[in-house]
Write a protein that holds these residues in place. Structure first.
Motif, short mmCIF file in Angstrom:
data_model
loop_
_atom_site.label_atom_id
_atom_site.label_comp_id
_atom_site.label_asym_id
_atom_site.label_seq_id
_atom_site.Cartn_x
_atom_site.Cartn_y
_atom_site.Cartn_z
N UNK A 543 -3.64 -1.10 1.82
CA UNK A 543 -3.35 -1.81 0.57
C UNK A 543 -4.55 -1.76 -0.36
N UNK A 544 -5.73 -1.93 0.20
CA UNK A 544 -6.96 -1.91 -0.61
C UNK A 544 -7.21 -0.53 -1.21
N UNK A 545 -6.87 0.51 -0.46
CA UNK A 545 -7.19 1.86 -0.93
C UNK A 545 -6.12 2.49 -1.80
N UNK A 546 -4.89 2.03 -1.70
CA UNK A 546 -3.77 2.70 -2.38
C UNK A 546 -4.08 2.98 -3.84
N UNK A 547 -4.01 4.25 -4.26
CA UNK A 547 -4.35 4.59 -5.64
C UNK A 547 -3.24 4.28 -6.63
N UNK A 548 -2.12 3.77 -6.16
CA UNK A 548 -1.01 3.46 -7.07
C UNK A 548 -0.65 1.98 -7.05
N UNK A 549 -1.28 1.23 -6.17
CA UNK A 549 -0.99 -0.21 -6.12
C UNK A 549 0.38 -0.54 -5.56
N UNK A 550 0.87 0.24 -4.60
CA UNK A 550 2.22 -0.01 -4.12
C UNK A 550 2.29 -0.61 -2.72
N UNK A 551 1.13 -0.88 -2.10
CA UNK A 551 1.19 -1.50 -0.77
C UNK A 551 0.69 -2.94 -0.90
N UNK A 552 1.56 -3.86 -0.63
CA UNK A 552 1.14 -5.26 -0.72
C UNK A 552 1.12 -5.86 0.69
N UNK A 553 0.30 -6.89 0.87
CA UNK A 553 0.20 -7.53 2.19
C UNK A 553 1.01 -8.82 2.16
N UNK A 554 1.97 -8.90 3.06
CA UNK A 554 2.82 -10.10 3.12
C UNK A 554 2.47 -10.91 4.35
N UNK A 555 2.37 -12.21 4.20
CA UNK A 555 2.04 -13.04 5.36
C UNK A 555 3.17 -12.99 6.39
N UNK A 556 2.80 -12.87 7.65
CA UNK A 556 3.80 -12.87 8.72
C UNK A 556 4.33 -14.28 8.91
N UNK A 557 5.60 -14.38 9.27
CA UNK A 557 6.13 -15.70 9.60
C UNK A 557 5.45 -16.19 10.88
N UNK A 558 5.32 -17.50 11.01
CA UNK A 558 4.65 -18.08 12.19
C UNK A 558 5.37 -17.68 13.48
#
Ligand SMILES: Cc1cc2nc3c(=O)[nH]c(=O)nc-3n(C[C@H](O)[C@H](O)[C@H](O)COP(=O)(O)OP(=O)(O)OC[C@H]3O[C@@H](n4cnc5c(N)ncnc54)[C@H](O)[C@@H]3O)c2cc1C
Ligand SMILES: Cc1ncc(C[n+]2csc(CCOP(=O)(O)OP(=O)(O)O)c2C)c(N)n1
Ligand code: SF4
Ligand SMILES: [Mg+2]
Lengths: 558, 314
Positions: A543-558
């Motif tokens: 997500x940090x490296x993606x040159x297009x901004x298309x990977x987002x980090x979603x919190x896992x459900x508990x």
């Protein structure tokens, strides 16, 4: 693809003591966040009135798949050969690349693709037409709004007939925009392709004069009004009858007139029509001067056009407001008053205020006024109009009422070709919904676009934007129909497609894959990443490296 | 900034994986990226010699392993010695298409393993030695090593280390071995290229890989590649090669001789918790050392390394 030797025999080379190759456990349960691939809206798509899906188109161009690129384009804009030449390119305005070096030359790419399409438009199969619906649609007006609606409705399988009062179709494309900016053959070829698709165009037929509006409304299952805004506004001063209308003048020139109305010609107004009139006059060997009551900064004309007008040697009189016109010794005497700029007005520009006692006179052989246009709705039944004489219409869907729809300059006032094209497409959608007896719903508005902060610019290097070459002023002012801006080569088009950050759209670059410490990115799906959640530990490097901004980090459900 | 060819070139790297999913490196582990790249460069016709270090833990507990190549796990200090033995055994067996690679941490290289490495190098043992440098003893819970930089927190330097990092590549240069290089996983093509070059050269090859470690360096796991990139862009980590005694800066470091082009070191330091206690004086000191290093690189790059321990082409 992961190679897992399963037996000792499969072990490569020399075998030492071998434990079982494979994992002791799934590491996915370590994760607090999971990477998710999304598709977001790019600024160019967002700012384009037609919402052309540019990053998707550029991907195909990078891959050398021009036909596929063309097809994506045609989904939102049937005439890129036209907008590729004369669109004010809203798409380039907030291009994220402009915050890095320079905006992508989107319009030049569009022009290239538009011409590519135009060469193939006549070919069978280029535009697939769905099964005939057996319903008839009448369109009044063959400007870009009418033509665009016709294209999409025909593709859906409707029978489309266009009524056009002028001899040639195209509206302002044919009779407004001068040929040195938009060659008339381009418009003719676009129209010819539409005819080939089975769209009927009845030229020289003015609805409300040659044909009764009521009859049209009765004959067709749905009717689209796309008659543009052709009525020149009055300045409201005495002697105005001595002036010509800018639209009329351009119309005459586009029909073949080659004589200027005089040598010294005043052009009143600061919009596109005024600049086109002045630049056209220059090409007819006259000496035009633009009179505008505010300053250059407030001119509504496309700024590139203003720059070119200045290069062409056109004189500008800013802060100048004519208050009276009269005839003297065969000349027209314009009494003017000097203006100054005051507070911001409703349009966000500074209001011009007359300076008392600042009168002065200017003399011209002819005066052309171009201070704005409005629609001529005199022949439209009053029940469809409001007090101001404008159509009562829902602008998102184009719905007027009964079986009537409206689109383009008619409802927006003078705007742009791409807005007319977009309105035509959206209204075609509404007409389809109406004829299928569905609820008419507007297109869902796009989400806010990706900002440069979402793009990892480390993966790009500065590169100058491809510039279309322009004829020098001394050359271009010699000819009325020699196109002054040229296209760019395929090589440059591909360079530009590479310059694109592909904001919000995965460019299949493999960067997430190469940097995943857990080797948990699969690329089997056309090179676009899929995450193996059994093993992905959720570090977020992708997500940090993606040159297009298309990977987002979603919190896992508990 | 990577070159525009970057995206096309990484596509050409092998999709085969020999560090398998399910290994137990920390999330965001820099050395794990390094290992994947090692296999992309050299394939699986290799024998790895791995001493006690994170990389001996990463493959997982026996009887499983995530390393799908032959591995010799050995004691902390013995990488150079064991690799020498493996090389000798392969020669005896007449196997000549297998590359022997020592893959050791900074503790196992700078500190306890330096004599075995020095001996192997002095004997001209034909192998590649990669020191993946996470600047501490990661495996045992982040203790200082000879590679820990000045000012960095570790559990044994709670107020920041007071000594400077050893200059390992130049220690190796003094052994007159044919190939020495620095690398960083944030520049994968550079690392892969250097490994392939090393494979083609006969003799002892030493590659020093700066491998950011989120656990020891105290930063968000998503920043591993970014921090490696900043190490290079600030000049704190220079990418270079010493090939047969000839020193050469590699892109993008070759563009950084001009101090103005180097990003401020604060950008690198401030992202990491281990440098939290650095004072302005400390930073100034680090900056001064850095500038001196670059003056040296500049000289070496411009005078064909005549003052470096020369190595004759074999
Ligand atoms: C001089 C000039 C330069 C311009 N330059 C640019 C530019 O560079 N870029 C840009 O994006 N936009 C430009 N525009 C604006 C652009 O041309 C218009 O916004 C666009 O053409 C509007 O499309 P439309 O289909 O709504 O109407 P129009 O193009 O105006 O078409 C309306 C059509 O309806 C027909 N019609 C009207 N009444 C009837 C009737 N009763 N029966 C049958 N037919 C009828 C008209 O003859 C006409 O053909 C320019 C406009 C002008 C005038
Ligand atoms: C002789 C000896 N002393 C101490 C140890 C304990 N030990 C195992 S790994 C390690 C540190 C390894 O550090 P480094 O080489 O930097 O590798 P990293 O764990 O950081 O990857 C230590 C101290 C040991 N195995 N042998
Ligand atoms: S960089 Fe590409 S995707 Fe982003 S705004 Fe510009 S053209 Fe659109
Ligand atoms: Mg270490």
């Amino acid at each position: 693809m992961v190679v897992v030797p399963k037996t000792r025999k499969e072990m490569p080379v020399t075998t030492l003591s071998v434990p079982t190759i494979g994992s002791a456990g799934k590491t996915g349960f370590w994760r607090d966040f999971r990477p998710v691939m999304v598709e977001l809206v790019s600024p160019c798509t967002y700012d384009c009135p037609a919402n052309n899906r540019l990053p998707q188109i550029f991907e195909k161009i990078r891959d050398g798949k021009l036909e596929e690129a063309a097809k994506i384009f045609l989904e939102t804009n049937p005439f890129p050969s036209i907008t590729g030449r004369i669109c004010p390119h809203f798409c380039e305005e907030h291009c994220n690349r402009s915050e890095y070096d320079e905006a992508v030359s989107i319009r030049s790419i569009e022009r290239f693709l538009g011409d590519y399409i135009l060469e193939r438009k006549g070919e069978a199969g280029f535009h697939e037409i769905s099964t005939e619906k057996g319903k008839k649609i009448g369109i009044i007006g063959s400007g870009p709004a009418g033509l665009s609606a016709a294209y999409y409705l025909r593709k859906m399988g409707y029978n489309v007939t266009i009524f056009e009062s002028e001899e040639k179709p195209g509206g302002m494309l044919t009779y407004g925009i001068p040929p040195y900016r938009l060659p008339k053959q381009i418009v003719e070829k676009e129209v010819a392709a539409l005819t080939k698709m089975g769209i009927e165009i009845k030229s020289g037929k003015t609805v409300g004069e040659d044909i009764k509006f009521e009859d049209v409304q009765k004959e067709f299952d749905a009717v689209l009004l796309a008659i543009g805004a052709w009525k020149e506004r009055d300045i409201g001063i005495s002697g105005e009858q001595l002036m010509m209308s800018g639209l009329e003048f351009l119309g005459e020139v586009n029909k073949g007139l080659m004589e200027p109305p005089g040598m010294d010609v005043a052009v009143i107004g600061g919009g596109n029509v005024s600049v086109d009139v002045a630049r056209t006059l220059k090409r007819l060997k006259a000496k035009p001067s633009i009179l505008y009551r505010r300053t250059e900064k407030e001119m509504p004309a496309i700024s590139e056009e203003v720059t070119k007008a200045k290069e062409d040697g056109i004189e500008f009189h800013f802060l100048t407001q004519p208050v009276d016109a009269s005839k003297k010794n065969g000349k027209i005497v314009l009494k003017c008053i000097r203006m100054r700029l005051g507070e911001l007005d409703a349009s966000g520009r500074r209001r011009p205020i007359p300076i008392e006692g600042s009168q002065f006179t200017l003399e011209f052989d002819a005066v052309i006024k171009a201070i704005g246009e409005g629609p001529d709705t005199t022949w439209i039944p009053k029940k469809f109009l409001n007090e101001g004489g404008w159509m009562k219409v829902d602008s998102a869907t184009g719905v007027v009422g009964e079986n009537l729809f409206a689109a383009g300059d008619l409802i927006s006032g003078p705007a742009t070709v791409v807005e007319a094209i977009a309105a035509g497409r959206r209204t075609a959608r509404s007409i389809n919904q109406y004829l299928r007896g569905e609820e008419i719903r507007p297109e869902v508005p796009l989400e806010k676009p990706v900002k440069i902060e979402g793009i990892n610019i480390e993966y790009y290097e500065p590169k100058e934007r491809a510039k279309a070459s322009e004829l020098p002023p001394e050359e271009r002012t010699k000819s009325l129909d020699k196109e002054e801006t040229s296209g760019i080569s395929l090589e440059k088009v591909q360079d530009e497609a590479h310059r694109c950050f592909s904001c919000g759209y995965c460019r299949a670059c493999d960067i997430c894959w190469i940097f995943c410490p857990d080797g948990s990115v699969d690329l089997e799906n056309g090179g676009k990443p899929e995450f193996d959640y059994d093993y992905c530990k959720g570090c977020g490097i992708c997500s940090n490296e993606c040159p297009c901004g298309v990977i987002i980090m979603e919190r896992e459900e508990e | 900034m990577q070159s525009t060819k970057f995206m096309e070139s990484i596509k050409e790297l092998s999709k085969e994986e020999y560090l398998l999913r399910g290994h137990i490196a920390c999330a965001g582990c820099g050395p794990a990226i390094g290992l994947r790249l090692l296999f992309k460069a050299l394939g699986n016709k290799i024998i790895l010699v791995v001493p006690a270090c994170c990389s001996s833990v990463i493959p997982g507990p026996y009887p499983y392993t995530s390393l799908a190549v032959p591995v010799q796990n050995i004691i902390f200090e013995a990488t150079g010695a064991t690799a020498s033995g493996v090389v000798a055994a392969l020669r005896k067996k007449g196997v000549n298409d297998v590359t022997v690679v020592g893959w050791a941490g900074d503790g196992g290289t700078f500190d306890i393993g330096i004599q075995a490495l020095s001996g192997a190098a002095e004997r001209g043992t034909n192998f590649i030695y990669v020191c993946y440098d996470n600047e501490a003893y990661g495996n045992t819970g982040v203790q200082r090593s000879g590679a820990t930089p000045y000012g960095a927190w570790t559990t044994t330097t709670p107020t920041g280390k007071k000594e400077r990092k050893k200059d390992m590549p130049f220690i190796m240069a003094a052994h007159r071995i044919p190939y020495i290089a620095t690398a960083c996983p944030s520049y994968p093509l550079d690392f892969v290229k250097k490994l392939r070059k090393a494979k083609a050269i006969k003799g002892t090859k030493f590659i020093h890989l700066l491998a950011p470690c989120p656990t020891g360096w105290r930063y968000d796991t998503s920043k591993t590649v970014e921090i490696g990139r900043l190490a290079v862009q600030t000049g704190l980590w220079a990418l270079f090669e010493i090939e047969y005694g000839r020193f050469k800066l590699n892109p993008p470091s070759d563009q950084l001789i001009d101090k103005e082009k180097r990003r401020p070191i604060k950008e690198y330091l401030s992202l990491q918790g281990r440098f939290r206690k650095l004072t302005d004086d400390d930073i100034e000191k680090k900056q001064k050392w850095l500038d001196e290093d670059w003056e040296r690189y500049h000289k070496l790059a411009s005078n064909n390394a005549s003052d470096l321990a020369l190595c004759e082409e074999i």
